[in-house]
Design a protein around this motif. Structure first.
Motif, PDB file in Angstrom:
ATOM      1  N   PHE B  94       0.844  -1.202   0.000  1.00  0.00           N
ATOM      2  CA  PHE B  94       0.000   0.000   0.000  1.00  0.00           C
ATOM      3  C   PHE B  94       0.882   1.258   0.000  1.00  0.00           C
ATOM      4  O   PHE B  94       0.680   2.175  -0.814  1.00  0.00           O
ATOM      5  N   CYS B  95       1.855   1.272   0.888  1.00  0.00           N
ATOM      6  CA  CYS B  95       2.732   2.466   0.978  1.00  0.00           C
ATOM      7  C   CYS B  95       3.513   2.657  -0.322  1.00  0.00           C
ATOM      8  O   CYS B  95       3.655   3.781  -0.819  1.00  0.00           O
ATOM      9  N   SER B  96       4.024   1.559  -0.852  1.00  0.00           N
ATOM     10  CA  SER B  96       4.839   1.661  -2.068  1.00  0.00           C
ATOM     11  C   SER B  96       4.004   2.142  -3.245  1.00  0.00           C
ATOM     12  O   SER B  96       4.432   3.006  -4.020  1.00  0.00           O
ATOM     13  N   VAL B  97       2.819   1.574  -3.396  1.00  0.00           N
ATOM     14  CA  VAL B  97       1.970   1.973  -4.521  1.00  0.00           C
ATOM     15  C   VAL B  97       1.579   3.445  -4.368  1.00  0.00           C
ATOM     16  O   VAL B  97       1.636   4.229  -5.334  1.00  0.00           O
ATOM     17  N   LEU B 151      11.907  -2.729   6.862  1.00  0.00           N
ATOM     18  CA  LEU B 151      11.630  -3.690   5.795  1.00  0.00           C
ATOM     19  C   LEU B 151      10.847  -3.046   4.653  1.00  0.00           C
ATOM     20  O   LEU B 151      10.654  -3.646   3.608  1.00  0.00           O
ATOM     21  N   VAL B 152      10.355  -1.840   4.896  1.00  0.00           N
ATOM     22  CA  VAL B 152       9.514  -1.181   3.891  1.00  0.00           C
ATOM     23  C   VAL B 152      10.202   0.064   3.320  1.00  0.00           C
ATOM     24  O   VAL B 152      10.324   0.212   2.102  1.00  0.00           O
ATOM     25  N   THR B 207       1.166  -3.183  -8.421  1.00  0.00           N
ATOM     26  CA  THR B 207       0.819  -3.728  -7.104  1.00  0.00           C
ATOM     27  C   THR B 207       1.349  -5.150  -6.968  1.00  0.00           C
ATOM     28  O   THR B 207       1.919  -5.524  -5.932  1.00  0.00           O
ATOM     29  N   LEU B 208       1.167  -5.927  -8.018  1.00  0.00           N
ATOM     30  CA  LEU B 208       1.640  -7.309  -7.977  1.00  0.00           C
ATOM     31  C   LEU B 208       3.168  -7.362  -7.848  1.00  0.00           C
ATOM     32  O   LEU B 208       3.710  -8.141  -7.059  1.00  0.00           O
TER      33      LEU B 208
END
Lengths: 486, 296
Positions: B94-97, B151-152, B207-208
């Motif tokens: 979610f954060c990355s997208v 990790l994010v 997302t994938l």
């Protein structure tokens, strides 16, 4: 503790010396390599430091429970059929409200954390300190350790398992504690469990002319592998040490080779030709010949071993194509009765996945036994002191008070076999993690299997004994008449 | 016949021999693809005796057992790690997208102050990786060691995904943006109401990519967090690397699951979640990536 970065800085000559040290490291073995690599610091006259200059801890033998099979002076460890009545080595916690950090290997999956692990909680309670452990697999350890070193904040206890540390002697000098003032000579009496470790093991702990390391001891002798005694019995051999000479052995191995029955005497040589070197008397890596160091490759014994192996190959005693086998394939071959001999260390014999158990499980009626070597010419064979230590512990530099605190924790973790602390460290808490059978042998519960995965034994450890609670009478006396070589 | 003979050969009705040949070739390919999966599954269900008897390559276990799975799931370590992985993957994705969409949208607009510079900075990371130790030092100095954020955050925005999204956003007709502007929409409203609804395909792909990346990531976990925070990938890696040792640690009277069975069971456990998700998202893969890359 922080690293002194300037002391780690390296010029071109230093780099070349490190390279030379690394090469010698591979050649000489740990104890000697550091001494050579550590000599000659920048500028000034070079002085070759020597392990012989180091005052090693005075060994104070363990006056514990009487073993069922006594240890020998050659280094064969004591053996126990049952766990002795456990005695508390520390009636009160050796520390009080301390916190200790550590980085080490873990074998298997991560254990349940402190909050879900009664064994962990009890160990910390009896130690009097919280122990925060960072642990990764041995495959990842080098990366993790070097990253932590680069980060500059070192944990109190660091496992050195042979991981590549750039310029190890200089790292030890700049960031790790010299333990000689605390453990050298009779000062080791302050840490009685560490003092029980034999001198042979301590001799592997010197680096750059000082005592920088604590050992994680092993059984000293790695053995000569294992053989399928049922298959050997069928060709008339009930005791391998009774084989008269190499020619007789060649005949035995040829008889054991029956390709039509999918059976060969031997598998891949990739996993060690040690039994043959023991038979022919090859030195363990290096030998002293009239004061001169001679590499094993240069000796007649080594050449004779190779010639014998070539002869075996020509006789078809090896499984065709087995040179490409993985270790697992080799083990499968032995467990399935496809090969009659295998080389592996003695620790691989006992336990639920040891050869003594897997061979009869997978090949009914067959039995595995440790291979006892014989002399190729009817004389005495040799065995090697090739399993002295699993690894070593480095302590981060600190003031003496702090170092004594950490050493007390290491002393606690090195509680010997027979103590209540050893039982706690290896089997957890009675009831939750293990149950005692009528003879007093601990049997791990399902929870115990998980709780005991915490790598306490890779932070500090006592000398090992031979004891297998899964088969109390299965420990076999292997009174070996071989000469033992370092 | 003249019309028929003018048709290219591949448009003719295939002969029985041709069809049979195709079936045979496809069958062989299918077997080649399925064989390892079947072998992995069968080995994971095998006993030590089965594995030894078949030389380590089992196709049909003689005495099927779930011992390896019981070993893996004993003690709750794997289930705890599974929950952590799901959480890290969900939050991280979610954060990355969100971050990538925001950055891609900004960089897709013309005349953004410093846009070219920031794009080059992002692209630079595709060419030159900072390395393990500099990354570790940054994470340490930010006080993120032994936190889930470590990790994010270090992998929050992937330059590749940024380029894919930015390229797609740039292909949208400028008239749409202008119309929205005339209607008084700000950038956030344009992004939420106009751009994102038109970008479902490429968003699904990105997302994938992120989700699979977070699900499989183990290296950062190994470097930055202690074992009580390890995600499933790191725990499973331990099983694979230390399978033999794991069997040795089981010192109870019960026979341990064989190391190879444990390793194969680990492969199955790590495969299942991705296998469940893939069929639903795979159709977006080609479409989404090609749209972004070719039209960009």
């Amino acid at each position: 503790m922080g690293l002194d970065e300037s002391s780690l800085a390296m010029n071109r000559r230093g780099f070349l010396r490190t390279g030379a040290g690394a090469v010698l490291a591979g050649a000489f073995g740990t104890g000697v390599l550091s001494t050579v690599a550590g000599c000659g610091s920048d500028g000034g006259a070079s002085k070759v430091s020597s392990a012989a200059d180091v005052t090693l801890p005075t060994t104070i033998p363990y006056q514990g429970p009487k073993p069922d099979i006594a240890a020998t002076a050659d280094g064969v460890p004591a053996a126990f059929y049952t766990y002795p009545k456990p005695e508390r080595a520390f009636p009160t916690p050796p520390l009080k409200n301390e916190k200790i950090t550590a980085i080490t290997n873990v074998f298997g999956p991560p254990p349940p954390g402190r909050s879900k692990n009664p064994a962990w909680q009890e160990i910390e309670k009896r130690l009097g300190a919280q122990v925060d452990i960072t642990s990764v697999s041995s495959a990842d350890y080098e990366t993790k350790l070097n990253t932590v070193i680069a980060g500059g904040k070192l944990p109190d206890i660091m496992l050195y398992d042979g991981a590549g540390i750039n310029n190890l002697p200089r790292f030890l000098q700049s960031a790790c504690a010299d333990l000689t003032p605390l453990l050298g000579g009779d000062r080791a009496k302050d840490f009685p469990h560490l003092a029980m470790i034999p001198k042979t093991v301590w001799e592997t702990c010197t680096q750059a002319g000082k005592l920088y390391l604590l050992p994680i001891p092993r059984n000293i002798v790695g053995g000569s592998g294992f053989y399928n005694s049922t298959l050997f019995g069928k060709v008339g051999v009930t005791d391998t040490s009774a084989i008269r000479n190499a020619d007789d052995f060649l005949g035995v191995l040829k008889e054991l080779t029956r390709p039509k029955q999918n059976q060969w005497a031997l598998g891949s040589t990739n996993f060690g030709t040690t039994p043959f070197h023991h038979i022919f008397g090859s030195p363990n890596n290096w030998t002293l010949d009239g004061g001169k160091l001679v590499k094993n490759y240069e000796t007649d014994e080594y050449k004779a071993t190779l010639e014998f192996l070539v002869e075996l190959h020509r006789a078809g005693c090896f499984v065709p194509g087995s040179e490409g086998w993985t270790k697992q394939q080799m083990q499968n071959g032995f467990a399935a009765g496809k090969v009659a001999m295998i080389y592996d260390g003695l620790p691989a014999y006992a336990g639920p996945t040891g050869y003594f158990r897997t061979l009869p499980q997978t090949h009914q009626g067959n039995e595995a036994k440790p291979f006892l070597p014989f002399g190729h010419d009817g004389g005495k064979p040799v065995t090697w002191q090739d399993n002295i230590a699993f690894g070593w512990i480095m302590l981060a530099k600190a003031d003496e008070k702090r170092l004594r605190t950490v050493l007390k924790a290491c002393d606690f973790l090195a509680s010997p076999f027979g103590t209540a602390e050893y039982l706690l460290l290896n089997y957890g808490v009675e009831g939750a993690d293990y149950k005692l059978d009528p003879k007093g042998n601990p049997t791990l519960t399902a929870q115990g299997n998980q709780d005991t995965l915490v790598p306490w034994k890779f932070l500090s450890a006592p000398s090992q004994v031979v004891y297998d609670p899964t088969r109390p009478r299965g420990t076999t006396s292997t009174s070996c008449t071989a000469r033992t070589r370092r | 016949m003249a019309g028929s003979s003018a048709r290219p050969v591949w448009m003719e009705k295939p002969s029985a021999l041709g069809t049979g040949g195709k079936v045979a070739v496809l069958a062989v390919i299918s077997v080649l693809v399925l064989y390892p999966f079947v072998s992995v599954l069968a080995t994971s269900l095998s006993t030590e005796a089965d594995i030894s008897r078949h030389g380590g390559l089992v196709l049909i276990p003689d005495h099927p057992t779930l011992a390896a799975y019981r070993t893996i799931f004993a003690g709750g370590v794997v289930t705890d790690a599974l929950l952590r992985s799901i959480l890290i993957t969900a939050v991280g994705t979610f954060c990355s997208v969100a971050a990538t969409v925001g950055m891609a949208y900004g960089l897709s607009r013309r005349n953004v102050v410093g846009g070219r510079f920031f794009l080059l900075v992002a692209l630079f990371t595709m060419l030159f990786s900072p390395g393990v130790i500099p990354n570790f030092l940054v994470v340490k100095q930010l006080g993120l060691l032994d936190t889930y954020a470590s990790l994010v955050l270090p992998t929050l925005v992937s330059a590749f995904n940024l380029v894919v999204l930015r390229s797609f956003f740039m292909t949208l007709p400028s008239e749409l943006y202008e119309a929205a502007r005339i209607d008084g929409a700000g950038d956030f409203r344009v992004l939420a109401r106009i751009v994102l609804p038109l970008s479902k395909g490429v968003l699904a792909v990105v997302t994938l990519f992120y989700a699979v990346g977070y699900w499989n990531a183990f290296f950062n976990a190994m470097l930055y967090v202690n074992d009580d925070k390890w995600p499933l990938s790191m725990v499973l890696r331990q099983f694979v690397l230390q399978g033999q040792s794991l069997s040795d640690t089981v010192t109870g009277s019960e026979a341990a699951a064989p190391a190879q069975a444990i390793q194969m069971a680990v492969v199955i456990v790590s495969l299942v979640p991705i296998l469940l998700v893939y069929p639903f998202l795979q159709r977006y893969f080609t479409k989404g990536v090609l749209t972004g890359a070719i039209k960009g």
